[in-house]
Write an enzyme that holds these catalytic residues in place. Structure first.
Site, PDB file in Angstrom:
ATOM      1  N   GLU A 171       0.808  -1.237   0.000  1.00 21.11           N
ATOM      2  CA  GLU A 171       0.000   0.000   0.000  1.00 21.11           C
ATOM      3  C   GLU A 171       0.837   1.281   0.000  1.00 21.11           C
ATOM      4  OE1 GLU A 171      -2.762  -0.594   3.226  1.00 21.11           O
ATOM      5  OE2 GLU A 171      -3.472  -2.476   2.395  1.00 21.11           O
ATOM      6  N   GLU A 279      -6.205 -10.576  -1.547  1.00 18.91           N
ATOM      7  CA  GLU A 279      -7.009 -10.418  -0.313  1.00 18.91           C
ATOM      8  C   GLU A 279      -8.495 -10.392  -0.668  1.00 18.91           C
ATOM      9  OE1 GLU A 279      -5.660  -7.129   2.097  1.00 18.91           O
ATOM     10  OE2 GLU A 279      -3.553  -7.561   1.707  1.00 18.91           O
TER      11      GLU A 279
HETATM   12  O1  G3I Z   1      -4.021  -8.887  18.611  1.00 16.21           O
HETATM   13  C1  G3I Z   1      -4.711  -7.792  19.220  1.00 16.21           C
HETATM   14  C2  G3I Z   1      -5.343  -8.232  20.513  1.00 16.21           C
HETATM   15  O2  G3I Z   1      -4.317  -8.571  21.422  1.00 16.21           O
HETATM   16  C3  G3I Z   1      -6.193  -7.072  21.058  1.00 16.21           C
HETATM   17  O3  G3I Z   1      -6.866  -7.492  22.196  1.00 16.21           O
HETATM   18  C4  G3I Z   1      -7.223  -6.628  20.016  1.00 16.21           C
HETATM   19  C5  G3I Z   1      -8.043  -5.430  20.471  1.00 16.21           C
HETATM   20  O4  G3I Z   1      -8.549  -4.695  19.394  1.00 16.21           O
HETATM   21  O5  G3I Z   1      -6.543  -6.254  18.842  1.00 16.21           O
HETATM   22  C6  G3I Z   1      -5.796  -7.307  18.272  1.00 16.21           C
HETATM   23  O6  G3I Z   1      -5.160  -6.841  17.135  1.00 16.21           O
HETATM   24  C7  G3I Z   1      -5.990  -6.638  16.017  1.00 16.21           C
HETATM   25  C8  G3I Z   1      -5.441  -7.494  14.883  1.00 16.21           C
HETATM   26  O7  G3I Z   1      -6.150  -7.211  13.694  1.00 16.21           O
HETATM   27  C9  G3I Z   1      -5.565  -8.990  15.170  1.00 16.21           C
HETATM   28  O8  G3I Z   1      -6.901  -9.354  15.302  1.00 16.21           O
HETATM   29  C10 G3I Z   1      -5.928  -5.171  15.645  1.00 16.21           C
HETATM   30  O9  G3I Z   1      -6.561  -4.396  16.645  1.00 16.21           O
HETATM   31  C11 G3I Z   1      -6.615  -4.942  14.311  1.00 16.21           C
HETATM   32  O10 G3I Z   1      -6.390  -3.593  13.906  1.00 16.21           O
HETATM   33  C12 G3I Z   1      -6.009  -5.874  13.279  1.00 16.21           C
HETATM   34  O11 G3I Z   1      -6.680  -5.653  12.075  1.00 16.21           O
HETATM   35  C13 G3I Z   1      -6.055  -6.168  10.924  1.00 16.21           C
HETATM   36  C14 G3I Z   1      -5.761  -5.011   9.968  1.00 16.21           C
HETATM   37  O12 G3I Z   1      -5.234  -5.520   8.752  1.00 16.21           O
HETATM   38  C15 G3I Z   1      -4.737  -4.056  10.521  1.00 16.21           C
HETATM   39  O13 G3I Z   1      -3.500  -4.693  10.657  1.00 16.21           O
HETATM   40  C16 G3I Z   1      -7.000  -7.161  10.280  1.00 16.21           C
HETATM   41  O14 G3I Z   1      -7.125  -8.304  11.122  1.00 16.21           O
HETATM   42  C17 G3I Z   1      -6.450  -7.587   8.918  1.00 16.21           C
HETATM   43  O15 G3I Z   1      -7.404  -8.352   8.233  1.00 16.21           O
HETATM   44  C18 G3I Z   1      -6.143  -6.358   8.078  1.00 16.21           C
HETATM   45  O16 G3I Z   1      -5.564  -6.795   6.875  1.00 16.21           O
HETATM   46  C19 G3I Z   1      -5.250  -5.761   5.926  1.00 16.21           C
HETATM   47  C20 G3I Z   1      -4.013  -6.205   5.183  1.00 16.21           C
HETATM   48  O17 G3I Z   1      -2.981  -6.445   6.113  1.00 16.21           O
HETATM   49  C21 G3I Z   1      -3.604  -5.156   4.145  1.00 16.21           C
HETATM   50  N1  G3I Z   1      -4.694  -4.839   3.251  1.00 16.21           N
HETATM   51  C22 G3I Z   1      -5.941  -4.462   3.901  1.00 16.21           C
HETATM   52  C23 G3I Z   1      -6.377  -5.556   4.871  1.00 16.21           C
HETATM   53  C24 G3I Z   1      -7.683  -5.232   5.508  1.00 16.21           C
HETATM   54  O18 G3I Z   1      -7.560  -4.107   6.321  1.00 16.21           O
END
Ligand code: G3I
Length: 385
Positions: A171, A279
Site C-alpha cells: 500500500e 485479499e
Molecule cells: O491482537 C490484538 C489483541 O491482542 C487485542 O486485544 C485486540 C483489540 O482490538 O486487537 C488485536 O489486534 C488486532 C489485529 O487485527 C488482530 O486481530 C488489531 O486491533 C486490528 O487492527 C487488526 O486488524 C487487521 C488489519 O489488517 C490491521 O492490521 C485485520 O485483522 C487484517 O485483516 C487487516 O488486513 C489488511 C491487510 O494487512 C492489508 N490490506 C488491507 C487488509 C484489511 O484491512
C-alpha cells in the site's frame, strides 16, 4: 454363517464403496468435519495447478479443528493475516518474535500448503522506532535504511525455504488523485526510493523467494496507472518483481469491480508481471468508504444481516464471485494466486471495518463453516461450468 460375521462382511463392503467413491471424488461427506455437506472436488483440486488458491489465516483460529480441517481441505496456500506484520514480529529494536507465525508455517508444512509472507514494509501495523526517532522526527536516511535491512534480513532469513513469496511493500500508492506515493514514515526518512531499497534487501535476503508489490484499489483506472508506473520504475531500477498483488476487496453493490479487475490483470500481463488476487472478499454491507484503508472509519454503519444473509443477497454475492473468477481465468497464465482474506464469514476483518462491530458475510463459508452459494459459484467457474 452367523449374524455377527455377516454384519462384519457388509460393514467392509460399505466401507470399501465409501472409500472408492471418495477416491473418485464423488463423495466428500459431512463426516469430514466442518459440517461441510458437499459433493465433488475441493477448491484446491478444482484449480488444477493453474494458480495457487489460498486463505488468510490466524494462528489462534487454527486451534479450531473445524477451521483447520477446512483450510487443509480447500486451500493450497495460506497468508498469515497479521502474524508477519512488522508490529507482530518486532517487539523492540534488535528483537524478533516468530512464535505465532511459526505455528502457521508448521501447520502449512504438515498439510502440504504453501505460505505467503505478508508484509515486510507497510505504513500501518509497524513499530514507530523503525523509521521515526525519539524526538518524533524521521530517522536519518542511513539509520532508517539500516533498520529496514535488518528487519527484512531477520524476517526473510528466519523463513528462508519456508515462505514462497513476500509482499515486500504494501500500500505505498496514494489514494489522492494526482498524488503518486502515499506519505509514510519510511518515505519521510528514506525518500521515494525506499520501495526500490526494500526490494533490493528482500532479493538479497532470500534469492529464491518471490517478491510482490501489494495494494488495494489498483484495479481502478487512476490507481492502476500509478501501479504501472511503479512496476516500470522497479524494472528500471533493476530489481526483481514477480507479481503485483491486487488485493480485491470488493463490494457487492459495486457492479463494475470484476470488469476493472479483468482490465487490470490484462494491463499487468502486458507489463510482463504476474498478478495475485491477494485479499479477496465481497462485502455485502452498506458503506460509504471505498478502498481498504485500515485508517478509514465510519460511524453509525447499518447492520441489516445480523440474523443471517438473505437468500437473494447470497445469490447476488455468488454471481459477483463468479464474475471475479471469470476475470481471473480470462487471461490464462496471468494470475499466479487467488487468496481469500479470511476463512469463514466470522473471521473477516469486514465485521469491524469500516464501522464498528457488525455482522458481515463476505467469504465463501458461513459461520458454521458451511459452503455458501458463493463457494459453489467459484467452484463452478474453476470446473469450467
Ligand atoms: O491482537 C490484538 C489483541 O491482542 C487485542 O486485544 C485486540 C483489540 O482490538 O486487537 C488485536 O489486534 C488486532 C489485529 O487485527 C488482530 O486481530 C488489531 O486491533 C486490528 O487492527 C487488526 O486488524 C487487521 C488489519 O489488517 C490491521 O492490521 C485485520 O485483522 C487484517 O485483516 C487487516 O488486513 C489488511 C491487510 O494487512 C492489508 N490490506 C488491507 C487488509 C484489511 O484491512
Amino acid at each position: 454363517m452367523g449374524r455377527p460375521a455377516m454384519r462384519l462382511r457388509w460393514g467392509w463392503v460399505v466401507a470399501g464403496w465409501w472409500v472408492w467413491l471418495r477416491l473418485c471424488g464423488l463423495v466428500v461427506a459431512a463426516a469430514d468435519g466442518g459440517g461441510a455437506e458437499r459433493e465433488g472436488e475441493t477448491l484446491r483440486e478444482a484449480v488444477r495447478g493453474r494458480f495457487l488458491i489460498g486463505a488468510a489465516v490466524s494462528a489462534r483460529r487454527l486451534n479450531d479443528p473445524g477451521l483447520a480441517e477446512l483450510v487443509a481441505r480447500e486451500f493450497d496456500s495460506v497468508t498469515p493475516e497479521n502474524e508477519l506484520k512488522p508490529a507482530s514480529v518486532r517487539p523492540g529494536p534488535g528483537q524478533f518474535r516468530f512464535e505465532a507465525a511459526d505455528r502457521i508455517v508448521d501447520f502449512a508444512a504438515t498439510h502440504g500448503i504453501k505460505v505467503v509472507g505478508h508484509t515486510l514494509c507497510w505504513h500501518s501495523q509497524a513499530p514507530r522506532w523503525l523509521f521515526v526517532g525519539e524526538d518524533g522526527a524521521p530517522l536519518p536516511r542511513e539509520k532508517a535504511l539500516k533498520n529496514l535491512k535488518e528487519h527484512i534480513d531477520g524476517v526473510m532469513g528466519h523463513y528462508r525455504g519456508k515462505v514462497v513469496g513476500w509482499d515486500v511493500v504494501n500500500e505505498a500508492l496514494s489514494d489522492r488523485p494526482g498524488e503518486y506515493l502515499r506519505q509514510t514514515p519510511a518515505r519521510r526518512a528514506i525518500g521515494d526510493d525506499y520501495i526500490v531499497k526494500a526490494f533490493e534487501f528482500a532479493q538479497a535476503a532470500d534469492p529464491d523467494a518471490e517478491l510482490y508489490y501489494n495494494d488495494y484499489g489498483i484495479e481502478g483506472p487512476e490507481k492502476l496507472q500509478k501501479a504501472i508506473r511503479l512496476v516500470r520504475e522497479l524494472k528500471a531500477a533493476g530489481v526483481r518483481l514477480d507479481a503485483v498483488g491486487i488485493q480485491g476487496h470488493f463490494v457487492v453493490r459495486d457492479e463494475e469491480g470484476p470488469e476493472r479487475l479483468e482490465r487490470a490483470i490484462g494491463a499487468f500481463q502486458a507489463e510482463g508481471v504476474k498478478v495475485a488476487v491477494s485479499e479477496l472478499d465481497v462485502d455485502v454491507l452498506p458503506r460509504r468508504t471505498r478502498g481498504a484503508d485500515v485508517a478509514a472509519r465510519e460511524r453509525g454503519g447499518l447492520d441489516p444481516y445480523r440474523e443471517g444473509l438473505p437468500a437473494e443477497v447470497a445469490e447476488a454475492q455468488a454471481r459477483y464471485y463468479e464474475r471475479v473468477m471469470r476475470a481471473v481465468l480470462a487471461h490464462p497464465g496471468a494470475v499466479c494466486r487467488v487468496t481469500f482474506w479470511g476463512t469463514h464469514d466470522g473471521t473477516s476483518w469486514l465485521n469491524s471495518w469500516p464501522a464498528g462491530r457488525r455482522t458481515n458475510h463476505p467469504l465463501l463459508f458461513d459461520r458454521d463453516l458451511k459452503p455458501k452459494p458463493a463457494y459453489r459459484a467459484v467452484l463452478g467457474v474453476l470446473e469450467g461450468r
